[in-house]
Write an enzyme that holds these catalytic residues in place. Sequence first.
Site, PDB file in Angstrom:
ATOM      1  N   SER A  19      -4.967  -4.130   6.204  1.00  0.00           N
ATOM      2  CA  SER A  19      -3.909  -3.379   5.529  1.00  0.00           C
ATOM      3  C   SER A  19      -3.578  -2.108   6.303  1.00  0.00           C
ATOM      4  O   SER A  19      -4.415  -1.563   7.027  1.00  0.00           O
ATOM      5  CB  SER A  19      -4.343  -3.010   4.104  1.00  0.00           C
ATOM      6  OG  SER A  19      -4.570  -4.156   3.320  1.00  0.00           O
ATOM      7  N   SER A  66       4.415  -8.202   2.487  1.00  0.00           N
ATOM      8  CA  SER A  66       4.495  -8.595   1.087  1.00  0.00           C
ATOM      9  C   SER A  66       5.592  -7.760   0.465  1.00  0.00           C
ATOM     10  O   SER A  66       6.407  -7.176   1.168  1.00  0.00           O
ATOM     11  CB  SER A  66       3.150  -8.391   0.385  1.00  0.00           C
ATOM     12  OG  SER A  66       2.827  -7.015   0.333  1.00  0.00           O
ATOM     13  N   CYS A 104      -6.339  -0.673  -3.307  1.00  0.00           N
ATOM     14  CA  CYS A 104      -6.443  -1.472  -2.092  1.00  0.00           C
ATOM     15  C   CYS A 104      -7.775  -1.122  -1.440  1.00  0.00           C
ATOM     16  O   CYS A 104      -7.928  -0.045  -0.862  1.00  0.00           O
ATOM     17  CB  CYS A 104      -5.298  -1.198  -1.126  1.00  0.00           C
ATOM     18  SG  CYS A 104      -5.435  -2.117   0.433  1.00  0.00           S
ATOM     19  N   ASN A 106      -9.193  -2.321   1.177  1.00  0.00           N
ATOM     20  CA  ASN A 106      -9.089  -2.157   2.628  1.00  0.00           C
ATOM     21  C   ASN A 106      -8.806  -0.706   2.984  1.00  0.00           C
ATOM     22  O   ASN A 106      -9.410  -0.138   3.905  1.00  0.00           O
ATOM     23  CB  ASN A 106      -7.968  -3.038   3.191  1.00  0.00           C
ATOM     24  CG  ASN A 106      -8.282  -4.517   3.102  1.00  0.00           C
ATOM     25  OD1 ASN A 106      -9.405  -4.915   2.830  1.00  0.00           O
ATOM     26  ND2 ASN A 106      -7.278  -5.336   3.336  1.00  0.00           N
ATOM     27  N   SER A 297       0.165 -10.983  -3.995  1.00  0.00           N
ATOM     28  CA  SER A 297       0.241  -9.562  -4.322  1.00  0.00           C
ATOM     29  C   SER A 297       1.698  -9.142  -4.347  1.00  0.00           C
ATOM     30  O   SER A 297       2.447  -9.451  -3.417  1.00  0.00           O
ATOM     31  CB  SER A 297      -0.526  -8.741  -3.277  1.00  0.00           C
ATOM     32  OG  SER A 297      -0.335  -7.359  -3.474  1.00  0.00           O
ATOM     33  N   HIS A 302      -0.137 -12.873   0.198  1.00  0.00           N
ATOM     34  CA  HIS A 302      -0.627 -11.786   1.043  1.00  0.00           C
ATOM     35  C   HIS A 302      -1.113 -12.340   2.374  1.00  0.00           C
ATOM     36  O   HIS A 302      -1.528 -13.497   2.472  1.00  0.00           O
ATOM     37  CB  HIS A 302      -1.756 -11.051   0.318  1.00  0.00           C
ATOM     38  CG  HIS A 302      -2.045  -9.689   0.842  1.00  0.00           C
ATOM     39  ND1 HIS A 302      -2.935  -9.460   1.863  1.00  0.00           N
ATOM     40  CD2 HIS A 302      -1.563  -8.473   0.482  1.00  0.00           C
ATOM     41  CE1 HIS A 302      -2.996  -8.149   2.102  1.00  0.00           C
ATOM     42  NE2 HIS A 302      -2.171  -7.525   1.286  1.00  0.00           N
ATOM     43  N   MET A 306      -7.360  -8.706   0.037  1.00  0.00           N
ATOM     44  CA  MET A 306      -7.679  -7.304  -0.211  1.00  0.00           C
ATOM     45  C   MET A 306      -9.132  -7.175  -0.641  1.00  0.00           C
ATOM     46  O   MET A 306      -9.690  -8.070  -1.290  1.00  0.00           O
ATOM     47  CB  MET A 306      -6.757  -6.735  -1.286  1.00  0.00           C
ATOM     48  CG  MET A 306      -5.289  -6.734  -0.897  1.00  0.00           C
ATOM     49  SD  MET A 306      -4.246  -6.030  -2.191  1.00  0.00           S
ATOM     50  CE  MET A 306      -4.492  -7.179  -3.531  1.00  0.00           C
TER      51      MET A 306
END
Length: 383
Positions: A19, A66, A104, A106, A297, A302, A306
């Site tokens: 991400s 996304s 999130c 990430n 997502s 995605h 995540m």
Amino acid sequence: MAHAPQIRIPAVYMRGGTSKGVFFRLQDLPEAAQVPGEARDNFLLSVIGSPDPDARHGDDMRGATSGAIETVIVSRSARPGHDVDCLFGQVHVGASFVDWSGDCGNLSAAAGAFAIGSGLIHRERLPRSGIVNVRIWQANIGKTIVVRIPVTHGQAQETDDVELEFIDPVVEVKGSGSAMFPTGKLVDELDVPGIGSLPATLVNAGVPTIFVNVTDIGYTGTEVQEAINDDPKALALFESVRAEGAARMGLIAPAEEVASSKHAPIVAFVAAPADYVSSSGQRIAAGDIDLVARILSMGKLHHAVMDTVAAAIGSAAAIHGTVVSQAANGDKREVRIGHPSGTLLVGGDVRRIGGEWIVIKTMMRQSVRVLMEGHVGVPDQTV
């Protein structure tokens, strides 16, 4: 003629895992945006260049894969036992909408490094060389995340992966309390229009997540983004699953209200291990993973998994009888997830106490890197 001025706000553009997001210190935001509300949302919408109905991304920080772009606001924490507070906002690309309902994971990994680099961690906490445990209060979900950051000469290093621990990741869900399984069942039967009865495991660890075995509805679990995102019927099908699961979890009532939160719950479809080719062209062998997983997502498939969803997968995989453990062919304390961008190993410390399933913590590793630091320009809304 008068020309509208821009203001310059300090920001760092970072990657955490798969991400990317724009990071801000709370103290650097315009005064009106330092508190929750319309001014903050409008500020982030301006940063990202949203709404962008055509999703051309001509005026934003990056092209999104996304339906949303991530932003993170970090501040020094006043909460005992924590270093920083972290607030995550998903800015919807196609509408004037910022979703504050989830996290999130990430980017939580990146938040630890950001906190060190931006001076939010007290200098006396930073060794000349070693590992710093940055304790983050994740304000969206009200949970603690510990990120272990390698430090050399007092600076966060990005050459090694960082370790994450989600402490007690089960989240509070209105209508069903803080149970890991909000319905009290390991498997529910969802009544989904166009499908009928669909077995699903509903989990509240990390982020509220609806797990289904995708082979039950005619897919393989190795789909690439285009196979789902370019198919309106597929997207509508998974949104129907999300609506029914959300209502069953007590997140919404009636199910039609699910559109008010694009982030949660997440739909994750899983299946037994299979060979596939990742988005980067890497060949993933079935023997190197325990299951395949894909998540939706903000209404789109995605590009990875995540960390918050990985926490849910790791928790459910450790419990015999869930849809996830069935796909992994048995309950596992560590599970290797095959996702569109590659693989991810996640561990779950899950115990049954007093008849209830309790998640002590989940563990994983992620890479972190600063991509750019400087200032973002946004229209001055005070003139």
